[in-house]
Design a protein around this motif. Structure first.
Motif, PDB file in Angstrom:
ATOM      1  N   HIS A 164       0.865  -1.182   0.000  1.00  0.00           N
ATOM      2  CA  HIS A 164       0.000   0.000   0.000  1.00  0.00           C
ATOM      3  C   HIS A 164       0.905   1.236   0.000  1.00  0.00           C
ATOM      4  O   HIS A 164       1.548   1.512   1.001  1.00  0.00           O
ATOM      5  N   ASN A 165       1.071   1.970  -1.043  1.00  0.00           N
ATOM      6  CA  ASN A 165       0.374   2.125  -2.281  1.00  0.00           C
ATOM      7  C   ASN A 165       1.405   2.375  -3.371  1.00  0.00           C
ATOM      8  O   ASN A 165       1.301   3.328  -4.110  1.00  0.00           O
ATOM      9  N   HIS A 499      -6.340   1.899  -4.984  1.00  0.00           N
ATOM     10  CA  HIS A 499      -5.062   1.259  -5.246  1.00  0.00           C
ATOM     11  C   HIS A 499      -4.349   1.896  -6.436  1.00  0.00           C
ATOM     12  O   HIS A 499      -4.975   2.450  -7.330  1.00  0.00           O
TER      13      HIS A 499
END
Length: 567
Positions: A164-165, A499
């Motif tokens: 992430h991310n 995302h």
């Protein structure tokens, strides 16, 4: 089993949920039908009392590369690896460092007055090892599922790891339906495999348009990796599957003595400290307990930093950089630094791990689930022997949302003691300019889309739709869009995570956002009936990605939507 690109999440996960409900109930869960969510939830008994400041703040160990991996990583998965799409960027950006991380059972003690107990973690640790990576130096991480195939309690022994991310190709993003099991000897499980290789090209967004390794204005700094198994993210992360991932470049170089005139020279080394904030609940025996069937969310009554309940941290009288991550299931934090009753100011230098264009002097910072911020605190301003506390003043007693009132007495989370001798000169600094923002070019926008985050009798929805592994939208690679995110669920909060691409918040509730929300973000917090307007680009790597509420109970109960970037 349903194919990973099929029309619905794997039915086996639903079967596992109900198959294990009995065991989960024995662990203290309250299984309820979705239709019964309006029934008042009986309060849990409080966790056993624990003495604060009984243990020192642990600093997660650093992940170490290995000299080789066997079998050798390849663009196409071989028979020993779980199924995945081909590594689309490995040819252009071959890995220069290799890592192997085992996801396995470990033991952990949250507090000296609580028992040592089983956890699931990366290398069996809570938190997992911290990665230090550099832009322009691609890496490959081999994740091996070493969890037991049988399940006792909550979560799932099947895993999918999401970084992430980072700007990462789809096949290495940790798509929730692309989970894999531990394959026992002789097993014929179609989703089994000895490992899964994640290729992280370590490029900035905008590779195709900007050239080289992309636009350095798009750099990310403070990230984290965690499990993302469809339907079981909340339980798996709660068990311990989370760790930090830090990225550096010539500007944010991780060296406060860097002779490069371009370097910011922010506090580094022992003075660059990741802080993972979580809240947990423990049963009468002192063991971790969790309710994954309460669809509102889950709130604990113990404050943890880097896996320990209310630790202390001895500091030198100098500047420190703290990378703060809100890694709880649902909790929203409003953090202040206090000395006695006096609130102390600090300098915020990033939001969601992305350096802001300029530092902002703050007296508090609010973080929804999965949001991050980097702050710099100068302890030289305080007399030797001073004690300061990182506190949370936001009342949040259930998974719905925080209260509108602040706590009369803020909760103390972490104690700083200014009593370490200065090891050397403090050459760190915080300049008036940090990282330039890339321009928002509205002429690139080819579509405006509306996404309503709401609730139905069956669970949580996006545009009245439960997650079903079909794309909600399919933006074209190389274009930009405006996404309007709206919370229509009434009395609940939704920290929305998109995302792959960082977005730019143009408006919050029809107005210009505050200065600390004008940088690049991947979490867009929506309080009850709030809305935000986000500018997004879609660049470099086609494939399937998702957006979802990062209240992990909400995403497990279907507040998640797939989007495909198409050539």
């Amino acid at each position: 089993m349903t194919d990973r690109d099929g029309s619905s999440p794997a039915s086996s996960s639903r079967r596992l949920l109900f198959k294990t409900a009995g065991a989960s109930a024995a662990a203290g869960f309250m299984a309820r039908r979705a239709e019964a969510q309006t029934t008042p939830i009986p309060p849990r008994p409080p966790s056993p009392p624990t003495t604060p400041w009984a243990q020192e703040l642990p600093i997660p160990e650093r992940a170490q590369p290995v000299s080789s991996l066997s079998p050798t990583p390849a663009v196409i998965a071989d028979a020993t690896e779980c199924g995945r799409a081909d590594h689309q960027a490995m040819g252009r950006f071959p890995p220069q460092e290799l890592y192997r991380i085992d996801v396995k059972v470990g033991t952990h003690r949250y507090h000296p007055e609580l028992p040592t107990q089983e956890v699931w973690g990366y290398e069996g640790q809570v938190p997992g090892p911290t990665f230090h990576a550099r832009y322009g130096k691609p890496i490959l991480v081999r994740f091996r599922n070493q969890l037991p195939n049988s399940l006792q309690g909550y979560g799932s022994p099947d895993i999918s790891v999401h970084l992430h991310n980072l700007h990462t190709p789809s096949e290495s993003d940790g798509y929730p339906v692309d989970w894999f099991s531990r394959t026992a000897s002789g097993s014929t499980l179609t989703r089994g495999g000895e490992h899964k290789d994640h290729h992280y090209p370590m490029v900035y967004a905008g590779v195709d348009a900007y050239g080289g390794i992309g636009d350095p204005r798009e750099a990310l700094g403070t990230m984290w990796y965690h499990d993302h198994r469809v339907d079981f993210t909340a339980g798996n992360v709660y068990r311990g599957m989370a760790g930090f991932f830090l990225a550096f470049d010539d500007l944010d170089s991780g060296n406060e003595n860097d002779p490069n005139p371009q370097a910011l020279r922010l506090p580094s080394g022992a003075y660059d400290v990741p802080l993972m904030l979580t809240d947990r609940h423990f049963d009468s025996g002192g063991y971790l307990s969790f309710d994954q069937f309460n669809q509102d969310g889950f709130i604990g009554d113990k404050w943890l930093v880097n896996g320990k309940i209310q630790p202390f941290f001895r500091v030198e009288p100098r500047k420190y950089r703290f990378r703060i991550l809100a890694a709880g299931t649902a909790r929203v934090w409003d953090l202040q630094l206090r000395r006695g009753t006096l609130v102390q100011s600090f300098v915020q230098i990033s939001n969601d791990g992305n350096l802001l264009p300029a530092p902002v002097l703050r007296s508090n910072v609010q973080l929804g689930a999965a949001e991050r911020c980097d702050i710099v605190v100068d302890f030289s301003k305080f007399p030797v022997g001073s004690e300061l506390f990182l506190t949370n003043r936001l009342k949040h007693i259930d998974g719905r949302r925080p209260d509108t009132d602040f706590l009369a007495t803020p909760e103390q989370i972490l104690k700083f003691i200014v009593d370490k001798p200065l090891a050397g000169p403090d050459n760190s600094r915080v300049l008036g300019r940090l990282r330039e923002l890339p321009p928002v070019n509205m002429s690139e926008v080819v579509a405006t889309r509306n996404f309503n985050f709401g609730r139905s009798s069956s669970g949580w929805t996006i545009n009245d739709r439960l997650f079903n592994n079909r794309p909600l939208v399919s933006p074209k690679m190389g274009t930009a869009e405006i996404w309007n995110l709206r919370n229509t669920s009434g009395g609940w909060a939704h920290p929305v995570h998109i995302h792959f691409e960082e977005g730019r918040m143009l408006q919050r509730n029809g107005r210009e956002p505050p200065v600390w929300e004008r940088g690049r973000k991947d979490i867009f917090y929506l309080g009850p009936n709030e809305s935000v307007q986000v500018f997004l680009r879609f660049r470099d790597f086609p494939g399937k990605y998702i957006m979802h509420c990062h209240n992990t109970i909400h995403e497990d109960h279907s507040m998640m939507g797939r989007y495909d970037i198409v050539p």
